[in-house]
Design an enzyme around this catalytic site. Structure first.
Site, PDB file in Angstrom:
ATOM      1  N   ARG A 205       5.299 -12.338  -2.643  1.00  0.00           N
ATOM      2  CA  ARG A 205       5.169 -11.008  -2.054  1.00  0.00           C
ATOM      3  C   ARG A 205       6.473 -10.223  -2.150  1.00  0.00           C
ATOM      4  NH1 ARG A 205       1.759  -8.727   1.940  1.00  0.00           N
ATOM      5  NH2 ARG A 205       0.703 -10.721   2.163  1.00  0.00           N
TER       6      ARG A 205
ATOM      7  N   TYR B 172      -0.506 -23.119  -4.658  1.00  0.00           N
ATOM      8  CA  TYR B 172      -0.401 -22.640  -6.032  1.00  0.00           C
ATOM      9  C   TYR B 172       1.064 -22.299  -6.319  1.00  0.00           C
ATOM     10  CZ  TYR B 172      -0.909 -18.090  -3.607  1.00  0.00           C
ATOM     11  OH  TYR B 172      -0.793 -17.022  -2.748  1.00  0.00           O
TER      12      TYR B 172
ATOM     13  N   ALA C  24       0.827  -1.207   0.000  1.00  0.00           N
ATOM     14  CA  ALA C  24       0.000   0.000   0.000  1.00  0.00           C
ATOM     15  C   ALA C  24       0.861   1.257   0.000  1.00  0.00           C
ATOM     16  CB  ALA C  24      -0.933  -0.008   1.208  1.00  0.00           C
TER      17      ALA C  24
ATOM     18  N   ASP D  46      -4.193  -2.355   4.923  1.00  0.00           N
ATOM     19  CA  ASP D  46      -4.525  -3.063   6.162  1.00  0.00           C
ATOM     20  C   ASP D  46      -4.766  -2.120   7.329  1.00  0.00           C
ATOM     21  OD1 ASP D  46      -4.435  -5.541   4.999  1.00  0.00           O
ATOM     22  OD2 ASP D  46      -2.432  -6.056   5.725  1.00  0.00           O
TER      23      ASP D  46
END
Length: 394
Positions: free
Chosen positions: A104, A208, A16, A286
């Site tokens: 990430r 995944y 963010a 968040d």
């Protein structure tokens, strides 16, 4: 309206914070990002970036970098836990193109490079402990007791945001009765570009591929009565993880055999913040709307927030008016996503056998009769394009 060298401080160098810093710097703002850590690092976790998040990365010119360091997802497959039998397959290639599985750490690195290229200053080892207000002007207090002010202060400082606390007061989160085990293992052989969700009583396991099939990301959720501290970097016991999921079949045992290091993550439910701004301070990601991971939308909501907040500041000369517009646009949508993520946990964990069989049979029949219907339920989520709704100022 250009932001014309307006001084903006962003707390937090995560997804963010780096995304909003880049968007603001490209509109002429003088942006500084303060990060408490000694380096920008994110480890050990995979993310799913769906079309609504990809739209923002495309507008920032970062989709090629994302594609080069990730894999384009083709499907999400729901499976029964016992033998791994397929219940339903959602074809992402047909209805939700531009869906990526990414590490990430790779996404954070892409965003950090873009921020620096846009002129953003990233300052490490800056721990902010408090935010004060002099009227509507915010001032931050560091761990060393230093005080600094800025024209605009943006809190992208996560679950334990000092900016959120200054705007809303302290709110204790509630333990959901669930913990998540997280691991990344090397892939062996070809791995389809699919996310597989193995659904069982009181538990489910998702896996995944990452980095084009070099790695496999595993997240396994277990219901517990015992309280577990919040945060996803607590070391776990791989043997305990295997024992918890010992009755899962299909490919799960083979994957869990390869887990040698795992983190344990206590899942807590936080309310969406009632107040997202005051004066010239605002929150996003968040800090504003922590979510459970069962819709894979945390990073995507952060990217959407970043774009809309930057767009609002270019359209409204006064920060408070910009932030009022931003909250009105973002809060209803993020509230809906957070609530849906909470419901998904219950859907994956059906424990009463007749109910579980009935639910899975309904999904199978629905998938055969109307293959695209299940995914169309999420059109409102994936088709949202913040960059079309709020184009960047030229």
């Amino acid at each position: 309206m250009s932001l014309g060298n307006r001084k903006i401080t962003v707390l937090g160098a995560g997804i963010a914070g780096l995304a909003v810093a880049t968007a603001l710097a490209r509109q002429g703002a003088d942006v500084v990002v303060l990060e408490r850590a000694d380096a920008i690092r994110e480890v050990g976790a995979g993310l799913q970036i769906s079309p609504n998040g990809v739209a923002v990365l495309r507008a920032l010119g970062l989709v090629e970098a994302l594609a080069a360091r990730s894999g384009c997802a083709r499907a999400v497959v729901l499976r029964d836990f016992r033998h791994g039998n397929r219940v339903l397959k959602l074809d992402l290639g047909r209805q939700a193109k531009d869906y990526f599985f990414v590490h990430r750490a790779d996404l954070v690195d892409i965003l950090a490079r873009a921020a620096r290229a846009a002129g953003v200053q990233i300052r490490l080892l800056h721990e902010v402990t408090r935010l004060d207000f002099d009227g509507t002007r915010p001032a931050l207090i560091t761990a060393q007791g230093a005080r600094a002010s800025s024209d605009i202060m943006i809190g992208a400082d996560g679950l334990h945001s000092v900016v959120r606390a200054a705007l809303n007061g302290a709110v204790a989160p509630g333990f959901t009765g669930q913990v998540a085990w997280r691991a990344v293992i090397p892939a062996r052989g070809h791995v389809p570009a699919e996310a597989h969700i193995h659904m069982g009583p009181h538990r489910h396991l998702v896996h995944y591929p990452l980095r084009g099939g070099e790695l496999i990301n595993i997240v396994a959720v277990e219901e517990r009565e015992a309280w577990v501290e919040e945060g996803w970097n607590r070391p776990g016991d791989p043997d305990r993880m295997r024992a918890v999921f010992a009755d899962f079949g299909g490919e799960v045992p083979r994957l869990l055999e390869q887990v040698h290091s795992v983190n344990l993550w206590g899942l807590f439910r936080h309310p969406v913040a009632e107040r997202w701004y005051r004066g010239s301070a605002a929150i996003l990601g968040d800090a504003a709307h922590p979510t459970l991971p069962f819709m894979a939308q945390g990073a995507n909501m952060a990217l959407e927030d970043a774009w809309v907040l930057a767009a609002a500041l270019t359209r409204h000369p006064e920060p408070e008016a910009a932030f009022a517009f931003y909250q009105a646009e973002r809060r209803p949508r993020t509230q809906r996503i957070v609530e849906m993520a909470s419901r998904n946990a219950r859907n994956y964990h059906l424990s009463f056998p007749p109910l579980r069989v009935a639910a899975q049979t309904a999904l199978r029949i629905g998938g055969m009769m109307a293959p695209g219907a299940a995914l169309r339920r999420f059109d409102w989520l994936y088709d949202y394009d913040a960059t079309l709704r709020y184009p960047a100022a030229s």
